[in-house]
Design a protein around this motif. Sequence first.
Motif, PDB file in Angstrom:
ATOM      1  N   ALA B 163       5.303  -5.686  -8.344  1.00  0.00           N
ATOM      2  CA  ALA B 163       4.057  -6.367  -7.584  1.00  0.00           C
ATOM      3  C   ALA B 163       4.600  -6.801  -6.219  1.00  0.00           C
ATOM      4  CB  ALA B 163       3.840  -7.272  -8.583  1.00  0.00           C
ATOM      5  N   MET B 164       5.792  -7.568  -6.596  1.00  0.00           N
ATOM      6  CA  MET B 164       6.194  -7.988  -5.170  1.00  0.00           C
ATOM      7  C   MET B 164       6.812  -7.162  -3.826  1.00  0.00           C
ATOM      8  SD  MET B 164       9.957  -9.095  -4.190  1.00  0.00           S
ATOM      9  CE  MET B 164      11.273  -7.894  -3.994  1.00  0.00           C
ATOM     10  N   TRP B 165       6.595  -6.089  -3.867  1.00  0.00           N
ATOM     11  CA  TRP B 165       6.408  -5.294  -2.471  1.00  0.00           C
ATOM     12  C   TRP B 165       4.629  -4.644  -2.245  1.00  0.00           C
ATOM     13  CZ3 TRP B 165       9.964  -4.775   1.292  1.00  0.00           C
ATOM     14  CH2 TRP B 165      11.588  -4.160   0.216  1.00  0.00           C
ATOM     15  N   GLU B 166       4.038  -4.598  -3.086  1.00  0.00           N
ATOM     16  CA  GLU B 166       2.422  -4.637  -2.992  1.00  0.00           C
ATOM     17  C   GLU B 166       2.067  -6.223  -1.959  1.00  0.00           C
ATOM     18  OE1 GLU B 166       1.665  -1.532  -6.368  1.00  0.00           O
ATOM     19  OE2 GLU B 166       1.087  -3.447  -6.221  1.00  0.00           O
ATOM     20  N   GLN B 167       2.523  -7.134  -2.971  1.00  0.00           N
ATOM     21  CA  GLN B 167       2.135  -8.387  -1.874  1.00  0.00           C
ATOM     22  C   GLN B 167       2.374  -8.420  -0.911  1.00  0.00           C
ATOM     23  OE1 GLN B 167       3.647 -11.370  -4.846  1.00  0.00           O
ATOM     24  NE2 GLN B 167       1.629 -11.672  -4.892  1.00  0.00           N
ATOM     25  N   VAL B 168       3.786  -7.534  -0.462  1.00  0.00           N
ATOM     26  CA  VAL B 168       3.768  -8.066   0.941  1.00  0.00           C
ATOM     27  C   VAL B 168       3.024  -6.325   1.881  1.00  0.00           C
ATOM     28  CG1 VAL B 168       6.086  -9.396   1.014  1.00  0.00           C
ATOM     29  CG2 VAL B 168       6.107  -6.502   1.049  1.00  0.00           C
ATOM     30  N   GLY B 169       2.483  -5.779   1.463  1.00  0.00           N
ATOM     31  CA  GLY B 169       1.707  -4.634   1.699  1.00  0.00           C
ATOM     32  C   GLY B 169       1.879  -3.207   1.380  1.00  0.00           C
ATOM     33  N   SER B 170       3.150  -3.012   0.906  1.00  0.00           N
ATOM     34  CA  SER B 170       3.840  -1.165   0.626  1.00  0.00           C
ATOM     35  C   SER B 170       2.605  -0.179  -0.629  1.00  0.00           C
ATOM     36  CB  SER B 170       5.284  -1.733   0.668  1.00  0.00           C
ATOM     37  OG  SER B 170       5.862  -2.269   1.246  1.00  0.00           O
ATOM     38  N   GLU B 171       3.275   0.784   0.220  1.00  0.00           N
ATOM     39  CA  GLU B 171       2.005   1.191  -1.581  1.00  0.00           C
ATOM     40  C   GLU B 171       3.719   1.409  -1.631  1.00  0.00           C
ATOM     41  OE1 GLU B 171       1.123   5.756  -1.789  1.00  0.00           O
ATOM     42  OE2 GLU B 171       0.520   4.088   0.378  1.00  0.00           O
ATOM     43  N   VAL B 172       4.180   1.227  -2.864  1.00  0.00           N
ATOM     44  CA  VAL B 172       4.787   1.386  -3.798  1.00  0.00           C
ATOM     45  C   VAL B 172       5.458   2.779  -4.874  1.00  0.00           C
ATOM     46  CG1 VAL B 172       6.825   0.641  -6.102  1.00  0.00           C
ATOM     47  CG2 VAL B 172       5.968  -0.936  -4.353  1.00  0.00           C
ATOM     48  N   THR B 173       6.238   3.593  -5.018  1.00  0.00           N
ATOM     49  CA  THR B 173       6.065   4.905  -5.394  1.00  0.00           C
ATOM     50  C   THR B 173       7.421   5.062  -6.454  1.00  0.00           C
ATOM     51  OG1 THR B 173       6.904   6.129  -3.995  1.00  0.00           O
ATOM     52  CG2 THR B 173       4.779   6.594  -4.477  1.00  0.00           C
ATOM     53  N   GLU B 174       7.748   5.629  -7.822  1.00  0.00           N
ATOM     54  CA  GLU B 174       8.430   5.774  -8.710  1.00  0.00           C
ATOM     55  C   GLU B 174       9.238   7.056  -8.444  1.00  0.00           C
ATOM     56  OE1 GLU B 174       8.641   4.129 -12.553  1.00  0.00           O
ATOM     57  OE2 GLU B 174       7.235   2.505 -10.939  1.00  0.00           O
ATOM     58  N   MET B 175      10.518   7.269  -8.304  1.00  0.00           N
ATOM     59  CA  MET B 175      11.383   9.162  -8.215  1.00  0.00           C
ATOM     60  C   MET B 175      12.900   9.380  -9.111  1.00  0.00           C
ATOM     61  SD  MET B 175      11.951  10.349  -4.615  1.00  0.00           S
ATOM     62  CE  MET B 175      10.527   9.624  -3.707  1.00  0.00           C
ATOM     63  N   SER B 176      13.253   9.536  -9.437  1.00  0.00           N
ATOM     64  CA  SER B 176      14.946   9.748  -9.726  1.00  0.00           C
ATOM     65  C   SER B 176      15.937   9.651  -8.595  1.00  0.00           C
ATOM     66  CB  SER B 176      14.871  11.170 -10.767  1.00  0.00           C
ATOM     67  OG  SER B 176      15.124  11.827  -9.309  1.00  0.00           O
ATOM     68  N   VAL B 177      16.613   9.161  -9.041  1.00  0.00           N
ATOM     69  CA  VAL B 177      17.998   8.667  -7.974  1.00  0.00           C
ATOM     70  C   VAL B 177      18.091   9.773  -7.689  1.00  0.00           C
ATOM     71  CG1 VAL B 177      19.857   8.336  -7.917  1.00  0.00           C
ATOM     72  CG2 VAL B 177      18.336   6.905  -9.384  1.00  0.00           C
ATOM     73  N   GLU B 178      18.119  11.010  -8.269  1.00  0.00           N
ATOM     74  CA  GLU B 178      18.428  12.337  -7.616  1.00  0.00           C
ATOM     75  C   GLU B 178      18.116  12.865  -6.401  1.00  0.00           C
ATOM     76  OE1 GLU B 178      18.652  11.703 -11.198  1.00  0.00           O
ATOM     77  OE2 GLU B 178      21.066  11.343 -10.506  1.00  0.00           O
ATOM     78  N   HIS B 179      16.542  12.760  -6.581  1.00  0.00           N
ATOM     79  CA  HIS B 179      15.250  12.894  -5.838  1.00  0.00           C
ATOM     80  C   HIS B 179      15.288  11.722  -4.881  1.00  0.00           C
ATOM     81  CE1 HIS B 179      11.985  15.682  -4.635  1.00  0.00           C
ATOM     82  NE2 HIS B 179      11.166  14.500  -4.947  1.00  0.00           N
ATOM     83  N   HIS B 180      15.164  10.965  -5.202  1.00  0.00           N
ATOM     84  CA  HIS B 180      15.144  10.019  -3.766  1.00  0.00           C
ATOM     85  C   HIS B 180      16.570  10.043  -3.071  1.00  0.00           C
ATOM     86  CE1 HIS B 180      16.834   6.673  -1.218  1.00  0.00           C
ATOM     87  NE2 HIS B 180      15.896   6.415  -1.408  1.00  0.00           N
TER      88      HIS B 180
END
Lengths: 295, 295
Positions: B163-180
């Motif tokens: 929610a914090m990142w979305e409030q500053v206009g970002s698009e948030v995605t999730e992935m695994s540590v290794e994949h990142h």
Amino acid sequence: MIERLAVIGVGLIGGSLARALRAADAVGEVIGCGRSLENLKLALELGVIDDYVLEPGDAVADADMVFIAVPLGAIAGVFAKIKGRLPARAVVTDGGSVKGSVVSDARRVFGGNVPSWLVPGHPIAGTERSGVGSSFPDLYQNRRVILTPVPETDPGAVARVRAMWEQVGSEVTEMSVEHHDEVLAATSHLPHMLAFGLVDALARMRSNDEIFRYAAGGFRDFTRIASSSPEMWRDICLANAEALSGMLSRFGDEMNELSNTIRSADADALLSIFERARAARERYVDGLEPSTGAD
Amino acid sequence: MIERLAVIGVGLIGGSLARALRAADAVGEVIGCGRSLENLKLALELGVIDDYVLEPGDAVADADMVFIAVPLGAIAGVFAKIKGRLPARAVVTDGGSVKGSVVSDARRVFGGNVPSWLVPGHPIAGTERSGVGSSFPDLYQNRRVILTPVPETDPGAVARVRAMWEQVGSEVTEMSVEHHDEVLAATSHLPHMLAFGLVDALARMRSNDEIFRYAAGGFRDFTRIASSSPEMWRDICLANAEALSGMLSRFGDEMNELSNTIRSADADALLSIFERARAARERYVDGLEPSTGAD
Ligand SMILES: NC(=O)c1ccc[n+]([C@@H]2O[C@H](COP(=O)([O-])OP(=O)(O)OC[C@H]3O[C@@H](n4cnc5c(N)ncnc54)[C@H](OP(=O)(O)O)[C@@H]3O)[C@@H](O)[C@H]2O)c1
Ligand SMILES: NC(=O)c1ccc[n+]([C@@H]2O[C@H](COP(=O)([O-])OP(=O)(O)OC[C@H]3O[C@@H](n4cnc5c(N)ncnc54)[C@H](OP(=O)(O)O)[C@@H]3O)[C@@H](O)[C@H]2O)c1
């Protein structure tokens, strides 16, 4: 003042010179010559040229200045077609990105010697787009043009080519053919190979869709030059094979070494590479004026 | 709404988040914490923070949201200092460019498990400049943020960070540590190594002064990222050594192969590499919105 300019290859480079000379009121008539009627018709419509012919020999017959701006692989063919067709007063120059191949093409076609009226040249200007539709009159403003006369070249011809480029806002320097090809291998050809290589490597990775999605802005700038014309770059690689392949294999070895430095966690070595690069980048590149040109 | 945000490391990344949350009216009070008084005073003057302390433990004592934006090599030290000092409602996230090292630092400091309140994250945004003076509120607008929760992570904590990142206009995605860490090695870390390596290689050439003088615009764009912080990149290399060194040595081998292809004048092979790269570049990168960010 150029009375009649013949542009062989009315694309980005040739079309932009014609436009720039017109804008500077430095040319009387411009005659275009090329491969496809379609492109020449567009050039006429856009006002880049006053007329066109399909035979290079016909194009140069009444010209006092000839600019050859076809791909490097087509230059020898143009030489063969203008052979014996030039009026005595005419000077010929070209815009090819490699000079060694142009000079050896000339020696081959003209029987051992480079003709005194040929002034090999290279404007350090361009974009990643091709064709007369992408040409524009300011392309050469505040850019460098390198001329690489050989011992046979007439100094008077060099002076006329230099004056032409200065009239469109370029700064002209002279250097040897070999030096030009070494310097350009480093500053232009090697970076383009890295950009093409990086994009190609990423495109071949599993989940490349996702990889490109997470590419940040730096990546986009870095790889913009990878959308340059594949044919042009094939020709450049073939024409400057020796200097470029040497630099590329040295760079490949260095990336392998850097990989080892990272693997062995040598923090000091990494820091000093990055500091040296940043200092060099700031010292040299930030001293140049902003620009967007490729090649 | 965040009541009290603690920013540990008020530089480009930390300062920009504070500014962006203020601009979005999404934060009550911002408390800064860092290494040097000088930088914190500047942050206060610039209105980026409301107050500062020098001890991370003190900074987090009353916070409901903590953002750690120090260099990767300093993250374990910050974890050690906030250990046992967080209020129960607090959520902690970070902006480190590599996630594997942050997670293993956390396991080490917090005794085997990653705390449930820690949400490892990485905004894909930045510039080649550092320090709070370079921070700006729009940095995260239309940019991607990757969160890499681990099995221990509390989904409620993830939701608050998202929610914090979305409030500053970002698009948030999730992935695994290794994949990142694999994806970022390809899209950010490898390109930076090539840019640093290219500038370093050119700086070490004979007549490097002249070489940089003839560098065209494409080269400048390509190497802009080589003026990024050497310390930050040393830390990234050390933290993502495995993925990055593997890619780098593969790339080195490919450049050696390309060198051979050029040397053997294999025109068709060259053309198909350049065509594949141009097609990939156009398909993927031109679909993204324009941006100037590095990293
Ligand atoms: N682009 C750059 O950044 C840049 C910078 C400096 C120098 N150069 C050099 O400038 C030259 C031209 O490049 P460019 O970017 O202007 O390419 P371009 O936009 O594709 O223009 C090349 C022109 O040459 C014509 N052509 C192709 N083959 C021909 C042939 N066999 N006979 C006659 N005309 C032929 C093409 O005609 P069609 O349209 O009918 O195919 C086209 O109009 C190349 O030698 C290149 O190395 C390029
Ligand atoms: N720059 C990018 O493009 C980018 C993008 C995404 C993520 N990141 C990540 O974001 C983080 C911060 O990068 P940045 O670009 O914001 O760097 P930055 O502008 O240099 O800011 C880092 C801040 O951390 C402080 N700091 C350094 N060591 C510290 C320590 N031991 N304890 C407490 N504070 C310390 C510094 O304080 P002083 O000023 O007193 O030295 C500085 O204010 C890094 O982990 C980086 O990997 C960076």
